[in-house]
Design a protein around this motif. Structure first.
Motif, mmCIF file in Angstrom:
data_model
loop_
_atom_site.group_PDB
_atom_site.id
_atom_site.type_symbol
_atom_site.label_atom_id
_atom_site.label_comp_id
_atom_site.label_asym_id
_atom_site.label_seq_id
_atom_site.Cartn_x
_atom_site.Cartn_y
_atom_site.Cartn_z
ATOM 1 N N PHE A 139 -31.732 51.130 5.243
ATOM 2 C CA PHE A 139 -32.534 49.763 5.385
ATOM 3 C C PHE A 139 -33.122 49.472 4.169
ATOM 4 O O PHE A 139 -33.421 50.638 3.425
ATOM 5 C CB PHE A 139 -33.839 49.835 6.835
ATOM 6 C CG PHE A 139 -34.093 51.452 6.447
ATOM 7 C CD1 PHE A 139 -35.457 52.102 5.915
ATOM 8 C CD2 PHE A 139 -33.644 52.924 7.428
ATOM 9 C CE1 PHE A 139 -35.976 52.680 5.689
ATOM 10 C CE2 PHE A 139 -34.380 54.141 6.474
ATOM 11 C CZ PHE A 139 -36.043 53.960 6.294
ATOM 12 N N GLN A 140 -34.198 48.543 4.497
ATOM 13 C CA GLN A 140 -34.475 47.829 3.302
ATOM 14 C C GLN A 140 -35.848 47.483 4.152
ATOM 15 O O GLN A 140 -37.078 48.426 4.041
ATOM 16 C CB GLN A 140 -34.536 47.250 2.360
ATOM 17 C CG GLN A 140 -32.679 47.726 1.805
ATOM 18 C CD GLN A 140 -32.520 46.751 0.790
ATOM 19 O OE1 GLN A 140 -33.203 45.705 -0.394
ATOM 20 N NE2 GLN A 140 -30.775 46.520 0.202
ATOM 21 N N CYS A 193 -27.421 42.599 8.847
ATOM 22 C CA CYS A 193 -28.642 43.788 8.457
ATOM 23 C C CYS A 193 -28.779 42.381 7.151
ATOM 24 O O CYS A 193 -28.553 41.847 6.597
ATOM 25 C CB CYS A 193 -28.207 44.026 7.229
ATOM 26 S SG CYS A 193 -29.300 45.026 6.721
ATOM 27 N N CYS A 251 -30.757 42.345 4.502
ATOM 28 C CA CYS A 251 -30.950 43.621 3.118
ATOM 29 C C CYS A 251 -29.720 43.734 2.945
ATOM 30 O O CYS A 251 -29.816 44.162 1.783
ATOM 31 C CB CYS A 251 -31.952 44.062 3.225
ATOM 32 S SG CYS A 251 -33.905 43.632 3.983
#
Ligand code: FES
Ligand code: FES
Length: 211
Positions: free
Chosen positions: A140-141, A191, A193
Protein backbone atom coordinates in the motif's frame (compact mmCIF):
# COMPACT_ATOMS: atom_id res chain seq x y z
CA UNK A 1 -77.24 14.09 -29.00
CA UNK A 2 -76.50 10.35 -28.48
CA UNK A 3 -74.28 9.72 -25.42
CA UNK A 4 -74.90 13.21 -23.99
CA UNK A 5 -75.93 12.81 -20.31
CA UNK A 6 -78.06 15.93 -20.64
CA UNK A 7 -79.76 14.76 -23.85
CA UNK A 8 -83.50 14.29 -23.54
CA UNK A 9 -83.58 16.39 -20.37
CA UNK A 10 -84.35 19.95 -21.48
CA UNK A 11 -84.25 21.25 -17.91
CA UNK A 12 -80.59 20.18 -17.45
CA UNK A 13 -77.98 21.75 -19.69
CA UNK A 14 -74.44 20.28 -19.99
CA UNK A 15 -73.06 23.27 -18.04
CA UNK A 16 -75.57 22.91 -15.16
CA UNK A 17 -75.05 19.11 -15.07
CA UNK A 18 -71.29 19.50 -14.63
CA UNK A 19 -71.65 22.24 -12.05
CA UNK A 20 -74.09 20.18 -10.00
CA UNK A 21 -71.95 17.07 -10.16
CA UNK A 22 -68.79 18.89 -9.06
CA UNK A 23 -70.60 20.51 -6.16
CA UNK A 24 -71.83 17.10 -5.01
CA UNK A 25 -68.37 15.63 -5.11
CA UNK A 26 -69.17 13.22 -7.94
CA UNK A 27 -66.36 14.73 -10.03
CA UNK A 28 -63.29 15.24 -7.87
CA UNK A 29 -61.43 18.31 -9.03
CA UNK A 30 -57.95 16.69 -9.43
CA UNK A 31 -56.54 13.55 -7.82
CA UNK A 32 -53.72 14.71 -5.56
CA UNK A 33 -50.37 13.06 -6.33
CA UNK A 34 -48.97 11.16 -3.33
CA UNK A 35 -46.22 13.10 -1.57
CA UNK A 36 -42.90 11.27 -1.87
CA UNK A 37 -41.62 10.05 1.48
CA UNK A 38 -38.80 12.10 2.91
CA UNK A 39 -35.94 10.30 4.69
CA UNK A 40 -37.32 11.36 8.08
CA UNK A 41 -40.69 9.82 7.20
CA UNK A 42 -39.37 6.45 6.08
CA UNK A 43 -40.22 3.59 8.41
CA UNK A 44 -37.17 2.13 10.09
CA UNK A 45 -36.50 -1.55 9.52
CA UNK A 46 -34.98 -3.80 12.15
CA UNK A 47 -31.81 -5.59 11.06
CA UNK A 48 -29.85 -8.10 13.08
CA UNK A 49 -26.37 -9.11 12.03
CA UNK A 50 -23.28 -10.61 13.59
CA UNK A 51 -20.52 -8.12 12.85
CA UNK A 52 -16.95 -9.06 13.68
CA UNK A 53 -18.21 -11.63 16.16
CA UNK A 54 -20.68 -9.36 17.96
CA UNK A 55 -24.44 -9.51 17.60
CA UNK A 56 -25.69 -6.12 16.43
CA UNK A 57 -29.28 -4.85 16.18
CA UNK A 58 -30.05 -1.79 14.10
CA UNK A 59 -33.14 0.21 13.14
CA UNK A 60 -32.37 1.49 9.66
CA UNK A 61 -34.01 3.30 6.80
CA UNK A 62 -34.49 0.46 4.28
CA UNK A 63 -32.45 2.43 1.76
CA UNK A 64 -29.27 2.40 3.86
CA UNK A 65 -26.48 0.40 2.25
CA UNK A 66 -24.47 -2.14 4.18
CA UNK A 67 -21.48 0.17 3.71
CA UNK A 68 -23.23 3.11 5.34
CA UNK A 69 -24.63 0.90 8.09
CA UNK A 70 -21.12 -0.23 8.96
CA UNK A 71 -19.52 3.19 8.76
CA UNK A 72 -22.25 5.53 10.00
CA UNK A 73 -24.22 3.34 12.39
CA UNK A 74 -21.59 0.97 13.77
CA UNK A 75 -18.57 3.30 13.54
CA UNK A 76 -16.59 0.70 11.61
CA UNK A 77 -14.84 3.21 9.37
CA UNK A 78 -12.09 0.84 8.29
CA UNK A 79 -14.29 -0.09 5.36
CA UNK A 80 -13.86 2.69 2.83
CA UNK A 81 -16.26 4.43 0.47
CA UNK A 82 -14.46 5.06 -2.79
CA UNK A 83 -16.87 5.24 -5.71
CA UNK A 84 -20.13 4.13 -3.99
CA UNK A 85 -21.01 2.53 -7.33
CA UNK A 86 -19.42 -0.92 -7.27
CA UNK A 87 -16.42 0.05 -9.33
CA UNK A 88 -13.43 0.33 -7.00
CA UNK A 89 -13.69 -2.42 -4.37
CA UNK A 90 -12.69 -0.14 -1.48
CA UNK A 91 -15.86 -1.17 0.35
CA UNK A 92 -15.22 -4.93 0.17
CA UNK A 93 -16.29 -6.88 3.26
CA UNK A 94 -16.96 -10.55 3.92
CA UNK A 95 -20.56 -11.68 4.28
CA UNK A 96 -20.93 -15.28 5.37
CA UNK A 97 -17.36 -15.77 4.22
CA UNK A 98 -17.83 -14.36 0.72
CA UNK A 99 -16.52 -11.01 -0.50
CA UNK A 100 -19.03 -8.41 -1.60
CA UNK A 101 -19.08 -4.71 -2.43
CA UNK A 102 -20.95 -3.37 0.57
CA UNK A 103 -21.90 -0.19 -1.31
CA UNK A 104 -24.06 -2.26 -3.66
CA UNK A 105 -25.99 -4.09 -0.96
CA UNK A 106 -28.77 -2.82 1.27
CA UNK A 107 -28.29 -3.49 4.95
CA UNK A 108 -31.81 -4.91 5.27
CA UNK A 109 -30.79 -7.70 2.89
CA UNK A 110 -28.43 -9.04 5.54
CA UNK A 111 -30.79 -10.03 8.29
CA UNK A 112 -29.09 -12.85 10.21
CA UNK A 113 -25.86 -12.64 8.20
CA UNK A 114 -22.32 -12.76 9.52
CA UNK A 115 -20.26 -9.77 8.41
CA UNK A 116 -16.50 -9.42 8.78
CA UNK A 117 -14.76 -6.12 8.15
CA UNK A 118 -11.08 -5.26 8.23
CA UNK A 119 -11.46 -4.56 11.97
CA UNK A 120 -12.60 -8.14 12.49
CA UNK A 121 -9.76 -9.84 10.64
CA UNK A 122 -7.03 -8.94 13.10
CA UNK A 123 -5.85 -6.40 15.64
CA UNK A 124 -2.71 -4.24 15.71
CA UNK A 125 -1.33 -6.66 18.29
CA UNK A 126 -2.38 -9.78 16.40
CA UNK A 127 -2.53 -9.10 12.69
CA UNK A 128 -4.23 -11.47 10.31
CA UNK A 129 -1.57 -13.18 8.15
CA UNK A 130 -2.77 -11.18 5.14
CA UNK A 131 -2.48 -7.91 7.06
CA UNK A 132 1.03 -8.87 8.15
CA UNK A 133 1.98 -9.74 4.57
CA UNK A 134 0.74 -6.40 3.26
CA UNK A 135 2.93 -4.66 5.84
CA UNK A 136 5.91 -6.86 5.04
CA UNK A 137 5.61 -6.31 1.28
CA UNK A 138 4.59 -2.63 1.38
CA UNK A 139 1.32 -3.54 -0.29
CA UNK A 140 0.00 0.00 0.00
CA UNK A 141 0.92 3.66 -0.23
CA UNK A 142 -1.94 5.93 0.83
CA UNK A 143 -3.77 2.92 2.27
CA UNK A 144 -7.25 3.92 1.16
CA UNK A 145 -7.87 0.79 -0.88
CA UNK A 146 -6.06 -1.49 1.56
CA UNK A 147 -8.96 -2.68 3.79
CA UNK A 148 -10.85 -3.73 0.68
CA UNK A 149 -7.77 -5.32 -0.86
CA UNK A 150 -7.10 -7.36 2.26
CA UNK A 151 -10.69 -8.51 2.76
CA UNK A 152 -10.91 -9.38 -0.92
CA UNK A 153 -7.65 -11.31 -0.93
CA UNK A 154 -8.63 -13.34 2.14
CA UNK A 155 -11.86 -14.42 0.44
CA UNK A 156 -10.07 -14.92 -2.86
CA UNK A 157 -7.68 -17.49 -1.36
CA UNK A 158 -10.67 -19.29 0.12
CA UNK A 159 -12.26 -19.40 -3.34
CA UNK A 160 -9.08 -21.00 -4.68
CA UNK A 161 -9.08 -23.56 -1.87
CA UNK A 162 -12.63 -24.40 -2.90
CA UNK A 163 -11.48 -24.91 -6.49
CA UNK A 164 -13.32 -21.95 -7.99
CA UNK A 165 -11.66 -21.14 -11.35
CA UNK A 166 -11.15 -17.72 -12.90
CA UNK A 167 -10.83 -16.52 -16.49
CA UNK A 168 -7.05 -16.76 -16.08
CA UNK A 169 -7.09 -20.40 -14.95
CA UNK A 170 -5.22 -22.43 -17.55
CA UNK A 171 -5.68 -25.88 -16.03
CA UNK A 172 -8.92 -26.49 -14.19
CA UNK A 173 -7.56 -29.73 -12.74
CA UNK A 174 -4.46 -28.11 -11.27
CA UNK A 175 -5.06 -24.56 -10.15
CA UNK A 176 -1.78 -22.63 -9.94
CA UNK A 177 -1.62 -19.31 -8.10
CA UNK A 178 0.34 -17.37 -10.71
CA UNK A 179 0.67 -13.58 -10.79
CA UNK A 180 -1.87 -13.57 -13.64
CA UNK A 181 -4.27 -15.63 -11.56
CA UNK A 182 -3.98 -13.25 -8.61
CA UNK A 183 -4.36 -10.16 -10.79
CA UNK A 184 -7.44 -11.54 -12.50
CA UNK A 185 -9.09 -12.52 -9.23
CA UNK A 186 -8.29 -9.14 -7.65
CA UNK A 187 -9.41 -7.12 -10.68
CA UNK A 188 -12.36 -5.72 -8.74
CA UNK A 189 -10.06 -3.93 -6.29
CA UNK A 190 -8.47 -0.84 -7.75
CA UNK A 191 -5.46 0.94 -6.30
CA UNK A 192 -4.90 4.53 -7.35
CA UNK A 193 -1.37 4.34 -5.97
CA UNK A 194 -0.67 1.35 -8.23
CA UNK A 195 0.78 -0.80 -5.49
CA UNK A 196 -0.25 -3.84 -7.50
CA UNK A 197 3.13 -5.67 -7.66
CA UNK A 198 3.46 -5.50 -3.87
CA UNK A 199 -0.15 -6.54 -3.34
CA UNK A 200 0.37 -9.58 -5.55
CA UNK A 201 3.57 -10.41 -3.68
CA UNK A 202 1.78 -10.20 -0.33
CA UNK A 203 -1.02 -12.48 -1.48
CA UNK A 204 1.35 -15.03 -2.96
CA UNK A 205 3.35 -14.94 0.27
CA UNK A 206 0.27 -15.91 2.28
CA UNK A 207 -0.79 -18.48 -0.28
CA UNK A 208 2.66 -20.04 -0.02
CA UNK A 209 2.28 -20.35 3.74
CA UNK A 210 5.18 -18.10 4.52
CA UNK A 211 3.17 -15.45 6.35
FE1 FES B 1 -18.04 0.18 -3.25
FE2 FES B 1 -16.30 1.55 -4.75
S1 FES B 1 -17.14 2.10 -2.81
S2 FES B 1 -17.07 -0.46 -5.06
FE1 FES C 1 -3.49 4.22 -2.28
FE2 FES C 1 -4.19 1.75 -2.99
S1 FES C 1 -2.65 2.34 -1.59
S2 FES C 1 -5.20 3.60 -3.43
Amino acid sequence: MPGDPAAGCPALSRRSFLAASAAAGALPAQAAAPTPARPADAAAAAVHMTVNGSRRSLALDPRVTLLDALRDHLDLTGTKKGCDHGQCGACTVLVNGRRINSCLSLAVMHEGDTVTTIEGLGTPEALHPMQAAFVRHDGFQCGFCTPGQICSSVAMLQEIRQGVPSHATADLMQLQLSDAEVRERMAGNLCRCAAYPNIVAAIRDVAGGRA
